[in-house]
Design an enzyme around this catalytic site. Structure first.
Site, PDB file in Angstrom:
ATOM      1  N   ASP A 154       0.862  -1.172   0.000  1.00 38.86           N
ATOM      2  CA  ASP A 154       0.000   0.000   0.000  1.00 38.86           C
ATOM      3  C   ASP A 154       0.908   1.235   0.000  1.00 38.86           C
ATOM      4  O   ASP A 154       2.080   1.142   0.360  1.00 38.86           O
ATOM      5  CB  ASP A 154      -0.874  -0.057   1.261  1.00 38.86           C
ATOM      6  CG  ASP A 154      -1.600   1.237   1.537  1.00 38.86           C
ATOM      7  OD1 ASP A 154      -2.291   1.736   0.643  1.00 38.86           O
ATOM      8  OD2 ASP A 154      -1.463   1.750   2.666  1.00 38.86           O
ATOM      9  N   ASP A 170      -0.146   5.070   0.966  1.00 38.82           N
ATOM     10  CA  ASP A 170      -0.340   6.067   2.023  1.00 38.82           C
ATOM     11  C   ASP A 170      -0.234   5.451   3.410  1.00 38.82           C
ATOM     12  O   ASP A 170      -0.925   4.475   3.716  1.00 38.82           O
ATOM     13  CB  ASP A 170      -1.715   6.730   1.861  1.00 38.82           C
ATOM     14  CG  ASP A 170      -1.824   7.519   0.571  1.00 38.82           C
ATOM     15  OD1 ASP A 170      -1.624   8.735   0.598  1.00 38.82           O
ATOM     16  OD2 ASP A 170      -2.079   6.893  -0.485  1.00 38.82           O
TER      17      ASP A 170
END
Length: 285
Positions: free
Chosen positions: A82, A84
């Site tokens: 991922d 953020d």
């Protein structure tokens, strides 16, 4: 029964931490990996022992992972991350909102979505992006240059994985403006995210095409794994929010990185205090 080791690590790991955990897990020995990590050898790994070790480790700010003995990094083929708050230190949408003065409104929705309180990620993203309508497109560049930083251990994890022949995927519910820059900067194999619509130099408050949500993250990982001939046991996936759970579920090594409680509860491996490169200590060569 497969022999398991217990890898314990913390920026402040003490001899006492290692010894206490070795006693709890009935380890047959302790091998120091570095100043911040140790491998406790041939441990008990029944459910009760695991639960007791995890509780103790969390109370004392130590990351603990039960791993099969003899794991090698080169036996893995895919690392999926991922973006953020996992690969990078910020939630990009919150920082864009900060440039145009609506950060509080956007952050509140982001937090609720990350905790799993807003079940429909697509709806939460549309609501947040709508608040950015009229923001200058330069706000994206400003966030990238001034706010975005790689999380500790990111470059070491990725370069070491790449040296072991692992293909790296960045898959994000954030925006292509950032994922593409990171893909080039870190020489990643693939990156997927949402595309913000820009018209006449300003954000329209809309996302182009389908929203990249939890289902899409999982689908991208599965397709990437097929492309590179990786079965589940050869996949490492890292994330921090509810939107990552399906992707994490597709990996043999699902890692909750400095994650929300919901994600830690549902994920076998966690790095709560260590950097991203803490993953590397689980592998023996």
């Amino acid at each position: 029964m497969t022999t398991h080791h217990l890898v314990v690590q913390s920026p402040a790991l003490s001899v006492e931490h290692a010894e206490q955990l070795a006693a709890l897990a009935q380890a047959q020995g302790i091998a120091r990996i570095s100043a911040t990590a140790a491998r406790l050898l041939d441990v008990q790994h029944d459910d009760e022992t695991r639960a007791e070790v995890v509780r103790w480790a969390e109370r004392h700010g130590v990351d603990a992972a039960f791993v099969p003995a003899g794991l090698t990094l080169s036996s893995c083929k895919v690392l999926a991350m991922d973006m953020d708050s996992t690969l990078i230190n910020i939630e990009c949408i919150d920082e864009i909102a900060g440039v145009v003065g609506v950060k509080d409104k956007v952050s509140a929705i982001t937090e609720a979505a990350m905790r799993g309180e807003i079940k429909d990620f697509s709806e939460s993203l549309r609501r947040r992006v709508a608040l950015l309508e009229g923001a200058p497109a330069e706000a994206l560049e400003q966030v990238y240059m001034e706010k975005l930083r790689l999380n500790p251990g990111a470059e070491r994890l990725i370069s070491t994985a790449q040296a072991a022949g692992i293909k790296v995927l960045l898959v994000s519910g954030g925006f292509t403006f950032f994922t593409e820059r990171l893909r080039e900067r870190l020489n990643l194999d693939s990156a997927h995210a949402n595309t913000l619509e820009v018209s006449n130099g300003v954000l329209t408050g809309k996302v182009l095409g389908d929203i990249l949500d939890a289902d899409a993250k999982e689908a991208h990982l599965r397709a990437f794994a097929r492309q590179h001939g990786a079965v589940q046991e050869q996949i490492i996936a890292m994330g921090d929010g509810a939107n990552d759970l399906k992707m994490l579920g597709a990996a043999g090594f699902p890692v909750a990185y400095h994650a929300k409680p919901l994600v830690r509860q549902q994920t076998r491996y966690a790095l709560n205090v260590s950097g991203l490169d803490g993953v590397l200590n689980w592998f023996e060569s």
